[in-house]
Design an enzyme around this catalytic site. Structure first.
Site, PDB file in Angstrom:
ATOM      1  N   SER A  49     111.583  74.292  39.612  1.00  0.00           N
ATOM      2  CA  SER A  49     111.353  74.524  38.193  1.00  0.00           C
ATOM      3  C   SER A  49     110.725  75.894  38.005  1.00  0.00           C
ATOM      4  O   SER A  49     110.306  76.543  38.963  1.00  0.00           O
ATOM      5  CB  SER A  49     110.413  73.456  37.621  1.00  0.00           C
ATOM      6  OG  SER A  49     109.114  73.598  38.184  1.00  0.00           O
ATOM      7  N   LYS A  50     110.629  76.318  36.757  1.00  0.00           N
ATOM      8  CA  LYS A  50     110.011  77.614  36.470  1.00  0.00           C
ATOM      9  C   LYS A  50     108.555  77.611  36.909  1.00  0.00           C
ATOM     10  O   LYS A  50     108.029  78.611  37.385  1.00  0.00           O
ATOM     11  CB  LYS A  50     110.134  77.934  34.989  1.00  0.00           C
ATOM     12  CG  LYS A  50     109.661  79.339  34.640  1.00  0.00           C
ATOM     13  CD  LYS A  50     110.035  79.735  33.227  1.00  0.00           C
ATOM     14  CE  LYS A  50     109.626  81.176  32.940  1.00  0.00           C
ATOM     15  NZ  LYS A  50     109.994  81.612  31.593  1.00  0.00           N
TER      16      LYS A  50
END
Length: 467
Positions: free
Chosen positions: A239-240
């Protein structure tokens, strides 16, 4: 055969590190073999494309120093070419117009799901010769094989076998005439001479469809390598928050491009126990056949460790230039070498280095409250006043060793522990406890600035006592 590879991002967002790793693998394999590495921007979906995203991709390539051969190819410039191949397949009876409406397709899928079947187009217009229904703009579907298997060799995963019943007559042109992803990818890879297609394994099940296009048009298949994804914390999709950010965010956070590339090449590929790879070493040893078949784990601590290594081994001149992006200007500073020699040994990012250098060069405007209370107990003000006097009377104070010797003489003459002067002096110089060696700080800012900062703290301490 000359090796030709490509990186083909869709400009719908910024280039993230998973994409950069894919690009790096393609770049290394082409360059190692004296071949060509090409960049193709897959921008056929006009509703989702972004000029800013395209610019960001090119900017990231420039930052990491990965050059590509020729001009970047934009799929949006090639619609006439794709149209010619659609017409060819229609003329040869390998593709056909399908007049099935969205409502009919939705109803078919609901029926199939109710029967617990895998939803798929049923081929009802495959051999249609009747009168087309009025008012329906048709799509174009390619004729996929009705029986047998689609088999290809993947350089990482081995032999992949897909039953023909898993690939329906998929759409190659939408009702407005625009071509679809799997169709244009196969055409571009073939016409651009791709010998090796290295991409994420999220594309694994696009490959059988692309093989259908290759075989329908008589194109030679490239070698395929489907790279397992990078996983984040807990084995989840990256994920970011874990690190799947815009590549240029890493530049803004103070990472060096060689550290990021070194980090990425080791996410899924290895050579013994070696961790540090120069670009020359990557080019000498990288082979996509050695990519691990299992997913790799993103490790931010490893990236920081690599970045610290590359910072430590960078020239001071280069670091001074890079630090200007973070608001620190040292190229003409008379203590540049001392400053950088100190901080390149202790900092893991350029941003951290810039903050710590700025902390030394800038006179504190405020003092850490907790540190101030701890350091300024008892006779701390008196000790600082005496140390300022010792500084004023000292001569030949230039190097850190000169200041260290002065401090040693001072604590001996005052018969105090080193902390008695060390803690308040640290608050005076940088505004908090902790930080670099005090002798280094005094050497960098000089005697007069040291005395001035001590005076400011003494004045502040007296004001605090008065209130």
């Amino acid at each position: 055969m000359k090796v030709v590879t490509r990186f083909a991002p869709s400009p719908t967002g910024f280039l993230h590190i998973g994409g950069l790793r894919t690009a790096l693998f393609n770049y290394l394999w082409a360059r190692r073999n004296g071949g060509e590495f090409k960049l193709r921007i897959e921008d056929t979906d006009q509703s989702r494309n972004s000029a800013e995203a395209t610019k960001a991709i090119l900017e990231a390539f420039k930052w990491v120093g990965m050059d590509y051969d020729g001009e970047a190819v934009y799929q949006s410039d090639r619609f006439d070419l794709y149209r010619s191949y659609i017409l060819r397949l229609l003329d040869e009876g390998k593709a056909y117009y399908c007049y099935m409406t969205k409502e009919e397709l939705d109803a078919l899928r609901e029926e199939q799901m109710a029967r617990k079947e895998r939803p798929r187009y049923d081929g009802r217009y495959r051999d249609f010769t009747g009168t087309p229904p009025a008012g329906v703009e048709p799509v174009v579907r390619i004729k996929a094989p009705l029986e047998g298997e689609i088999v290809f060799e993947d350089g990482i995963k081995g032999t992949i076998t897909i039953g023909a019943d898993e690939v329906d007559d998929f759409i190659i042109a939408r009702s407005d005439g625009t071509p679809t992803y799997n169709f244009v990818v196969a055409i571009d890879d073939a016409l651009m001479g791709m010998t090796d297609v290295i991409r994420g394994d999220d594309h694994l099940y696009n490959t059988p469809k692309q093989i259908v296009v290759y075989e329908a048009l008589g194109f030679e298949l490239p070698r395929f390598y489907h790279v397992p994804m990078i996983l984040g914390e807990g084995g989840k999709k990256l994920s970011k928050r874990d690190g799947a950010a815009d590549v240029m965010d890493y530049k803004r956070a103070g990472y060096l491009p060689e550290a990021l590339l070194n980090f990425l090449v080791r996410l899924g590929w290895s050579r013994g126990d070696q961790e540090i790879f120069t670009m020359e070493e990557m080019l000498e040893h990288f082979d996509p056949a050695d990519i691990n078949a299992s997913a790799s784990q993103y490790n931010p601590d490893k990236l920081l460790w690599l970045n610290a290594h590359y910072i430590k081994n960078s020239s001071n001149e280069r670091l001074a230039k890079l630090l200007e992006d973070f608001g620190v200007y040292l190229l003409s500073h008379d203590k540049r070498e001392i400053l950088l020699d100190i901080f390149k040994e202790r900092c893991k990012t350029l941003k951290e280095m810039a903050e710590q250098i700025d902390e030394v060069l800038r006179t504190p405007e405020a003092y850490d409250e907790k540190g101030f209370k701890k350091a300024m107990k008892g006779d701390a003000v008196t000790i600082l006043e005496r140390f300022a006097d010792a500084l004023e009377g000292a001569k030949e104070l230039h190097l850190p060793v000169d200041y260290h010797a002065l401090m040693e003489r001072f604590v001996e003459a005052e018969q105090i522990g080193f902390g008695k002067i060390g803690m308040p002096l640290r608050i005076a110089l940088i505004g908090r406890l902790g930080g670099p060696d005090l002798s280094d700080v005094m050497s960098i800012i000089g005697k007069e600035a040291t005395i001035e900062r001590i005076g400011r703290l003494i004045e502040y301490a007296k004001e605090q006592r008065a209130t």
